[in-house]
Design a protein around this motif. Structure first.
Motif, PDB file in Angstrom:
ATOM      1  N   GLN A 108      43.490  19.211   4.751  1.00  0.00           N
ATOM      2  CA  GLN A 108      44.245  17.970   4.939  1.00  0.00           C
ATOM      3  C   GLN A 108      43.313  16.883   5.464  1.00  0.00           C
ATOM      4  OE1 GLN A 108      47.594  18.571   7.516  1.00  0.00           O
ATOM      5  NE2 GLN A 108      48.177  16.420   7.546  1.00  0.00           N
ATOM      6  N   THR A 109      43.290  15.720   4.818  1.00  0.00           N
ATOM      7  CA  THR A 109      42.369  14.656   5.203  1.00  0.00           C
ATOM      8  C   THR A 109      43.050  13.485   5.891  1.00  0.00           C
ATOM      9  OG1 THR A 109      42.553  13.627   3.017  1.00  0.00           O
ATOM     10  CG2 THR A 109      40.775  15.219   3.333  1.00  0.00           C
ATOM     11  N   ALA A 110      44.387  13.461   5.940  1.00  0.00           N
ATOM     12  CA  ALA A 110      45.115  12.376   6.594  1.00  0.00           C
ATOM     13  C   ALA A 110      46.373  12.944   7.230  1.00  0.00           C
ATOM     14  CB  ALA A 110      45.471  11.277   5.595  1.00  0.00           C
ATOM     15  N   GLN A 111      46.894  12.213   8.204  1.00  0.00           N
ATOM     16  CA  GLN A 111      48.064  12.695   8.929  1.00  0.00           C
ATOM     17  C   GLN A 111      49.287  12.789   8.016  1.00  0.00           C
ATOM     18  OE1 GLN A 111      48.564  10.537  12.551  1.00  0.00           O
ATOM     19  NE2 GLN A 111      50.074  11.907  13.399  1.00  0.00           N
ATOM     20  N   PHE A 112      49.418  11.833   7.095  1.00  0.00           N
ATOM     21  CA  PHE A 112      50.568  11.806   6.194  1.00  0.00           C
ATOM     22  C   PHE A 112      50.100  11.576   4.763  1.00  0.00           C
ATOM     23  CE2 PHE A 112      51.952   9.880  10.259  1.00  0.00           C
ATOM     24  CZ  PHE A 112      52.834  10.875  10.666  1.00  0.00           C
ATOM     25  N   ALA A 113      50.742  12.240   3.824  1.00  0.00           N
ATOM     26  CA  ALA A 113      50.478  11.981   2.412  1.00  0.00           C
ATOM     27  C   ALA A 113      51.134  10.678   1.985  1.00  0.00           C
ATOM     28  CB  ALA A 113      50.983  13.137   1.553  1.00  0.00           C
ATOM     29  N   ASP A 114      52.281  10.366   2.585  1.00  0.00           N
ATOM     30  CA  ASP A 114      52.976   9.106   2.331  1.00  0.00           C
ATOM     31  C   ASP A 114      52.953   8.296   3.616  1.00  0.00           C
ATOM     32  OD1 ASP A 114      54.582   6.994   1.707  1.00  0.00           O
ATOM     33  OD2 ASP A 114      56.290   8.174   1.024  1.00  0.00           O
ATOM     34  N   THR A 115      52.038   7.347   3.691  1.00  0.00           N
ATOM     35  CA  THR A 115      51.871   6.592   4.936  1.00  0.00           C
ATOM     36  C   THR A 115      53.008   5.614   5.183  1.00  0.00           C
ATOM     37  OG1 THR A 115      50.502   4.991   3.744  1.00  0.00           O
ATOM     38  CG2 THR A 115      49.365   6.783   4.865  1.00  0.00           C
ATOM     39  N   ILE A 165      46.608  16.824  11.861  1.00  0.00           N
ATOM     40  CA  ILE A 165      45.949  17.587  10.799  1.00  0.00           C
ATOM     41  C   ILE A 165      46.292  19.053  11.022  1.00  0.00           C
ATOM     42  CG2 ILE A 165      43.766  18.161   9.713  1.00  0.00           C
ATOM     43  CD1 ILE A 165      44.617  15.216   9.445  1.00  0.00           C
ATOM     44  N   ASN A 166      47.050  19.638  10.114  1.00  0.00           N
ATOM     45  CA  ASN A 166      47.627  20.960  10.341  1.00  0.00           C
ATOM     46  C   ASN A 166      47.050  22.059   9.460  1.00  0.00           C
ATOM     47  OD1 ASN A 166      49.837  20.000  12.218  1.00  0.00           O
ATOM     48  ND2 ASN A 166      50.328  18.798  10.399  1.00  0.00           N
ATOM     49  N   THR A 167      46.325  21.690   8.388  1.00  0.00           N
ATOM     50  CA  THR A 167      45.740  22.687   7.500  1.00  0.00           C
ATOM     51  C   THR A 167      44.294  22.343   7.212  1.00  0.00           C
ATOM     52  OG1 THR A 167      46.472  21.520   5.512  1.00  0.00           O
ATOM     53  CG2 THR A 167      47.966  23.162   6.435  1.00  0.00           C
TER      54      THR A 167
END
Length: 594
Positions: free
Chosen positions: A258-265, A253-255
């Motif tokens: 952001q609620t998940a590690q990847f937007a495209d899992t 989580i960088n920002t």
């Protein structure tokens, strides 16, 4: 030259151990199995090079681990159901460790590598390796209530959980590796892999899965923003590049939204690059690039990323405005946000998609007002220009134009205010919370002055939603309510709005103890819109304090929204703040579909 027979022997003798190691690292057996398979397919593809290495497994293992952690992040609630109590406890203890400690412990106990080889593979000095190992061992022994000497046995017991894992025969891996070499750029191949896995394809299958292209072959680090490209965002202070990674280590989580590690899992890879700049107003910059399997999957990733910010629920955060950017990629947008406070923070989020790539750049500044949207559009254009050298990129950059637009859908309740739209209340640091939208046969946003009744006036399925600030010790009377409704015609909606305006004007004469102040009424006939707000005071009896309200009503064509804010003492907002809130409610009405 390394031969096919040598690869087959290497694969058969090492694959089971790598599955156990990857399972211990991630705790996800299907993800580990799939990642190990794909890593060996990639190794077969490059076997002429990999086979010459002193330890080919050191080339395969990082790829398997990164892929497994990525798959694990895609389904964080997954739990293995066939584990015994000891295996479950061991995995739980391992996954409470930081990633670096867990890797050291796994390689020390579940591989045949010596300490110098482990240090070299993980990029640590020997003293640092000893420190990580000792700290990890102490944590695991405390969690499992065992001695240092027993930790290895607990990890080794995880092997029993992998005994029934079916891995493809060497001939299948060999064919897939050769096919990968012939058709390395087939971005959609992972879809075939998913179909194959769903059919139980770790045994012989008619259409074996191909490994996806390597991340670096599609987007390299050279395609990411450089210090020179981000320099205009901090002209007086130089930027410092702090890190570049694939976002598979840690929480990812960088920002702030952001609620998940990847937007495209199900993507093929991710790059995250971070900068910072010191000075009187410190700045941070995070660039993210996600590689999807197809432009359609990238579009979904773009929408997901946009939704993180449009639907952000961080305490006190506000969506200031939104912009459409044309001439940059296939689609692009800029959002500006802020968190007012003793230490102001502002954010500008620039997001674009080009082909199968989604990129976002988030600028955080210690200032009350966000940076100009146009400056971030320029940075976004530079990012897309670099990414267009990728073979999976789409539209590049032409004449860049940044235009103010409506806020993007929040994902909360279409047509209604979102958490990020709400005002900051002085003296309150907790976040707003909203109820689910419900049918409003009775209008909870109405007062005894306006007596607005959407349902009785002909609105179709009026909807209401309330907002409160929990855990802030505020009086229970404090809160905000919104009701929206759609009428059959613009004229019918205008009649309803005009009726509310007339009743508010007559209220002080008809309702004893009521005062109406700070009235603001605007009507735009050409755009078929109405806007009105009032400050209403209501004193039931001389012995009780006056109850204050902010009331507002807006109309866009046939759609109407009414707001009722009930402040309490110092927990109040001024008229400009409530006016901006009402204007945002008007903007949200454009989301309503008849």
């Amino acid at each position: 030259m390394p031969t096919a027979e040598e690869f087959d022997e290497f694969y058969v003798t090492t694959r089971r151990g790598l599955v156990v190691q990857t399972f211990a690292l991630t705790g996800d057996l299907p993800a580990s199995r799939n990642a190990v398979r794909d890593a060996y397919v990639a190794a077969r593809h490059h076997w002429e090079k990999v086979g010459r290495l002193e330890d080919p497994e050191s080339w395969i293992r990082p790829k398997a681990w990164a892929a497994a952690q990525r798959r694990r992040a895609a389904r964080p609630i997954h739990r293995e159901r066939h584990l015994d109590a000891d295996q479950a406890a061991t995995l739980e203890a391992l996954h409470k460790l930081p990633d670096a400690q867990r890797r050291v412990l796994v390689l020390t106990h579940l591989s045949e590598l010596g300490l110098p080889e482990i240090a070299r593979e993980l990029g640590h000095t020997l003293p640092r390796l000893d420190e990580l190992f000792d700290t990890a061992t102490a944590a695991v022994t405390a969690a499992l209530d065992c001695t240092d000497d027993e930790v290895g046995a607990h990890l080794a017991h995880l092997e029993a959980a992998t005994e029934n894992v079916k891995l493809p025969r060497p001939s299948i891996v060999r064919r897939n590796g050769l096919r990968r070499r012939r058709n390395h750029a087939v971005v959609g191949s992972i879809l075939l892999a998913a179909t194959t896995v769903a059919a139980g394809a770790f045994v012989a299958v008619s259409a074996p899965a191909e490994a996806p292209p390597r991340q670096g072959a599609l987007v390299s680090k050279k395609m990411l923003l450089t210090p020179a490209q981000v320099a205009p965002l901090s002209p007086k202070t130089p930027w410092r590049l702090t890190s570049t990674d694939n976002n598979t280590v840690g929480k990812g989580i960088n920002t702030m939204c952001q609620t998940a590690q990847f937007a495209d899992t199900n993507g093929l890879g991710t790059w995250v690059r971070k900068y910072d700049a010191a000075g009187a107003a410190p700045r941070k910059l995070v660039q993210t690039v996600e590689i999807s399997n197809s432009p359609g999957a990238a579009k979904q990733a773009y929408d997901t990323t946009l939704g993180w910010y449009a639907g952000c629920k961080v305490a006190r955060i506000q969506l200031v405005d939104a912009y459409t950017v044309t001439g940059v990629g296939d689609q692009a947008q800029v959002l500006r946000m802020r968190i007012p406070g003793a230490k102001d923070r502002s954010f500008v989020i620039a997001l674009a998609r080009t082909g199968s790539l989604t990129t976002s750049t988030v600028l955080e500044t210690a200032t009350p007002a966000p940076a100009a949207a146009t400056s971030m559009s320029s940075t976004l254009a530079a990012s897309v220009t670099d990414l267009c050298t990728s073979k999976v990129a789409g539209t590049c950059v032409s004449a860049v134009r940044t235009t103010r637009t409506l806020p993007p859908p929040s994902g909360e309740a279409p047509g209604m205010l979102a958490i990020a739209d709400l005002p900051v209340v002085p003296g309150v640091r907790a976040a707003w919370s909203g109820t689910a939208a419900t049918d409003a046969t009775r209008n909870p946003a109405a007062t005894t002055c306006d007596r607005a009744n959407f349902a009785a006036s002909g609105a179709t399925k009026p909807t209401s939603r309330s907002f409160v600030i929990l855990k802030a010790g505020l009086p229970s009377r404090f809160g905000l309510t919104e009701t929206i409704g759609t009428f059959a015609t613009n004229r019918q909606a205008a009649k309803f709005t005009d009726q509310v305006i007339a009743r508010m004007k007559a209220c002080p004469d008809k309702e004893l103890g009521s005062t109406v102040t700070q009235q603001l009424i605007r009507t735009n006939r050409s755009r078929d819109q109405s806007f009105a707000l009032w400050r209403l005071g209501n004193q039931v009896s001389p012995s009780k304090p006056e109850v204050m309200y902010w009331i507002g009503i807006v109309r866009v064509g046939p759609n109407v929204a009414q707001l009722l804010l009930t402040p309490v003492k110092k927990y109040d907002v001024d008229q400009p703040t409530f006016g901006l809130l009402l204007a945002r409610a008007r903007d949200r009405l454009h989301e309503v579909r008849r």
